[in-house]
Each structure stands twice: as structure tokens, then as C-alpha cells.
Design a protein around this motif. Sequence first.
Motif, short mmCIF file in Angstrom:
data_model
loop_
_atom_site.label_atom_id
_atom_site.label_comp_id
_atom_site.label_asym_id
_atom_site.label_seq_id
_atom_site.Cartn_x
_atom_site.Cartn_y
_atom_site.Cartn_z
N ASN A 385 0.82 -1.21 0.00
CA ASN A 385 0.00 0.00 0.00
C ASN A 385 0.86 1.26 0.00
O ASN A 385 0.46 2.29 -0.53
N TYR A 389 0.94 4.56 -2.73
CA TYR A 389 0.90 5.97 -2.33
C TYR A 389 2.06 6.75 -2.95
O TYR A 389 1.90 7.90 -3.37
N SER A 390 3.23 6.16 -2.99
CA SER A 390 4.41 6.79 -3.59
C SER A 390 5.29 5.69 -4.16
O SER A 390 5.60 4.71 -3.47
N GLY A 447 -6.43 8.68 0.17
CA GLY A 447 -5.07 8.17 0.17
C GLY A 447 -4.36 8.36 1.49
O GLY A 447 -3.58 7.51 1.92
N LEU A 451 -2.71 5.50 3.93
CA LEU A 451 -1.32 5.60 4.38
C LEU A 451 -1.22 5.45 5.90
O LEU A 451 -0.33 4.75 6.41
#
Length: 628
Positions: A385, A389-390, A447, A451
Motif C-alpha cells: 500500500n 501511495y508513492s 489516500g 497511508l
Amino acid sequence: MATGASATANSRLQMDYETKIFPHTGGYGRYNRIVVVFSWFPSFAVTLNLFSDVFYTLIPDSYHCRADPKLLPSTFLLSNFSKQGYLNLTIPWVNGSGLSHCQLYKYPSNTSDFSHNVPKERVSCTQGWEYSVAAGLQSNFVTEWNLVCSNYWNVPVQHICFMTGWILGYVFLGTLCDWLGRRRTFLLSISLSSVFGATVCLSNSPVVFLLLRLSQGVMLAGVFLSSYIARLELCDPPHRLMVAMIGSFFGVFAELLLPGVAVLCRDWPVLQAVATLPLLLLLSYWCCASVFPESPRWLLATAQIPQVKKSLQEFSTRNGVFLQDEIYPGETLLSEIDSVYGEDCQPSYHSILEMRRTRVIWKNCLILSFTLFIGTGIQYCFTRNLHSYSTNFYFSYFLRVTTGAVGCVFICLSVNHFGRRGMLLLSAIITGLSSLLLLALTPYLRGGLVLVLSVVGLLFSQSLAMLSVFFASEVMPTVVRGGCLGLVLASGCVGMAASSLMELQNNGGYFLHHVIFASFAVLSVLCIMLLPESKRKPLPDSLKEGESQRRPPLFLSRPDRDNLPLLCTRQPLSEYNPDNYSRLVSATRKMLTKDNLAYRIAVPTHPPLLSDSDKQEQENETQKEIVS
């Protein structure tokens, strides 16, 4: 493998190391602290070699086929196109991901039309690949042998082989710890891991690299396991947790340094050589036996009396306490050991196969193996995950390392206060809840919330893993601690290898993987309730002590009680005290063997005035005179 009568005698009568021996040798004194400090350095070296695998198998963010002029028509002139135009002409464009990673265009040999309307054939790469610079290293295991596209399966297989080596090392070298001792296993492991680490730098093919990394993983597992057990057995109950967690901080420090070291090394053989250097420095423990001595607790538990007496004298002397024979030798520690174990006591060794006849030890080992398997396996669900996100490698890497450091701090602050079992239960609950929430609500959450849940889950899953290892080392008896803890750690490596199995299938079973581990996390909550509590308690040494551990009530428990309050029984009073009796026997035996005792009965130097025969004749004559 116990040895007959000596094993039976030891099971009936055995000295309590924690209360009767450890305080008389100086306790957790200056020398114990020095040895513990030197036992932290292997954690740094092992972690450096373990997580360097992340940089070896990292696939660059961008790569594509190298253009092949043979696939272009003869009328093609490179000077008429820019570099980007040339790439667009030779490499297919994939919507959403840019240039194709694995294909090239093949044009008809007699065409002069290079527009999109001309029919072109797509073929696999023929001249290799061009890679962007991977994170940290300019060349690694992937770019060295072009392990992408159809050869990508080699990357997860390499990680699976590396973890297989760790599993084998934990199982076999853990058993070796119980047979040969902590020091010998450590020296054997550190020597062979240095040799294998150096030869990995000379790998000339993926197969050789896989085999050498597997062999090095076997030995690294032995280094970690033997040093972890050795430092734990040198501590008293109040210091055990802090000593174990500082060792974990050494591992976290190695993870933080690793990206910078990779940037400076640039190539994977150089990084491998640098990671092997701390292992080579640890070879100095061969020459300096005092910085990593054999565990006196293990020597006593296996009834190696001459060795344990020598070890206790060394520890007591270096701690400023002297064990010498006094006027009453039965009162000294060494004489008491002789009286308890006897002069002809033979060593008795045990293996994990003897757990078949146990119930509590086997149950504790199985539950803690299960929790460690969950703690390591479910981390892949949370880190995936983070990638969504990045995509920056350093973001997920440093976030994972940071959560590991925070998990160590959390354990240090809470476990000694609330207990091992309570914090293990809390970690399992939060890990399971975070995983279930991500499964159910990820499509509906922002998002940022995804996170946060991923970070919380990653934090408590790492805490669950670290606490499972520490808890297992406390509840397993000394005679089989190496083998039992090796089984627990091996299950953790199985969980780490599960993520590579998902990558081997191109993450096709990721959802099922997440569901299974989330369900296991919920199930582990019930299993943890069956564990005993080891806070403020001595380490068990024999199988009998390991079997005597009982689970306390979760709430309203008393610190001086470890049994369920079902029946209130009072121990019968007994006038027999085996400790006082052994001292009395030893003192009496010593005094009877001495010739210079003050109260010894003196033997007369001159003969008696009348012998027994003369006295008998005189009495007979007297009786005759009376009769006459």
C-alpha cells in the motif's frame, strides 16, 4: 540425548542458576556488561548482509530494450531522427507505462515509410536492455544478468533461496547451539559466513550467486541466533528486555546506513565486500575468548561441571568477586556444585526431538512461531500500500525502517510495565484490525487514511515480530533454547518468503494473501491467551522447568502468582531442605577428610598399663579365689 543415570540425577536435583549462582558471581556486573556490548556487534553485521539483498534485487524504475539496427529497413538514416524520436520509432509505446519493457518493432526490409500506419511486427529484445540508475547502486543482480521480462522469475527465486538458507540455518545451527554451545556455534557460523560472503563477490552467473547466497544465509542465521541467546543468558530479569532491544537498535542503525553505503559503493560486488567486512572483523572473537565466552548457564544446565566451575571463576574474578575455599568449604559456591552434581557427573545434551514428550513447551513454541509468521508475512500487505501511495523507493524503505525503530521504543516503554503477553496481544489485535480495515475500506478511503492505516499496521506487525522472538527466548528452557528459538525464527523466514511467492506470480494472489494473513492475525489473538507470562521471572533451564510454566489470568493478576485461581491450595510444610542438606553433607565430608582438624581425637603414644589379655587373666584368678 541425555546420558542415563546422570540425566536422571540432574532431573531430581538441580541448582537454580538465577538465585543461587548468578548473584555469587557478581550478577549483571561489569564483565557481563562488556560481553553483552560485544554481542551487539553481530546484530549490526547480520542486518547489513540481510537487507543488502533489497538493493541487489531492486529493479530499476525505467528500462527498455536496446535498439537493434538489424530490425530497421536499409533505408533508415539515424541522422534524420532525434534520440527520443529514434526510441519512439523502434520501441512500442504502452499506454500508462511509457516505452515497452520487453518488445521492439521489426520493420519490413524494403519499406521507407516510418509512420504509424505501416505494418510492423513486435519481437522480443535482441540486444539487451538499457536501464536507468537503480536506487543506490548503478549495477546490481538484475542489471548484471538482465533478469527482466522472461527472466524476471530469477529475482523472487533468489530471495526465496536466500530465505531458505536462513530457515535451514535456524533449524540446524539452533540445534547445534544446544549440542556444541553458544560460543562454538558462533565461531563456526562467523567463519563460514565470512568465506561465503567473500566468494559471493566473485559470482559469474545467477546460479552461482543463488547458491552462494543460500550458503551465506545458513551461516548468518547461526551468527544471529547464537549471539542473541548468549547475550540473553548473561542478564538478570530486569535487564533482559533492554539488552535485547538495544541489539535490535543496532540492526536498525545498519538499515539506516545501508542506502548511503550503497550510493558510495555504486556496484553490487563492492557493496557485498563492504557488507562482509564487519563479519571479517568479528573473526577476532576467535583470539579474544573473553569478549564472547561460553554461557555458564548452558554449561550448568548440561552438567558440564569442570567447565562451569572454570567459567564461574572467570566471571566472578572479572566482576570483582572471588570464589575461594574457606575454612568451611561446604558453604562456598563451587563446593556446593560438587555436592549437588557429584564428582562423576556426565554431561547431558538435549535436542528439539525431545519436545515430542512435552506439552507446554511444544505449545509455546507453536504459538510463538505462528505469531512471528504472521508478523513477518503481513508486512508485505502494508508495504504494498505504501508503493501505491508513492513509487519512490526511499520513501517506503525509510518509512519501514522508521516504524521498526518506533516499534523498538514502544516495546522498551511498555513490555516491562504491562507484561510480554499483554503487549503481544495488543500488537496482534491492532495488526489484525489495520489489515481488515484496509481489506474492506481501501476503495472508499482517501489516500491519506490508507497511508495512516498502513503505517500503523506496519508498526505493530514489526512489534509483533520482535516481541515474539524475545518472548520465545524467555519461555524456552536453556537445554533446548537454541533449537526451539531456531524453529520460531525459521517460521518468521517462511513469512518473509511468502511475499516473494506473490511476486513470482506477478502479484496474482495478493488479495488472497492479504485475506489469509488478516484471518491469521485475528486467530492469533485467541492463541496468545494460552501463553505464560515471563516478566520478572528467571529463565527456565531444564525441560521440567519449561513444563511447569502456566498461564496467569489476563486481568487482576498478582505478580507473585502464576496459576489460575481455581483452587486455593497451601503447600505442606516440610522440614527437609535439599539446599541445607547438601551443604551439611559437603561440610561433613570435607571435615572428615582433613587431618588438621582442631577437634580430632588424639591417639595415645604409650601403651596401656594392662593389655586386654592380662586384664582377663587377672579377673579369672580373682573369681577362683572367691569360689575357693
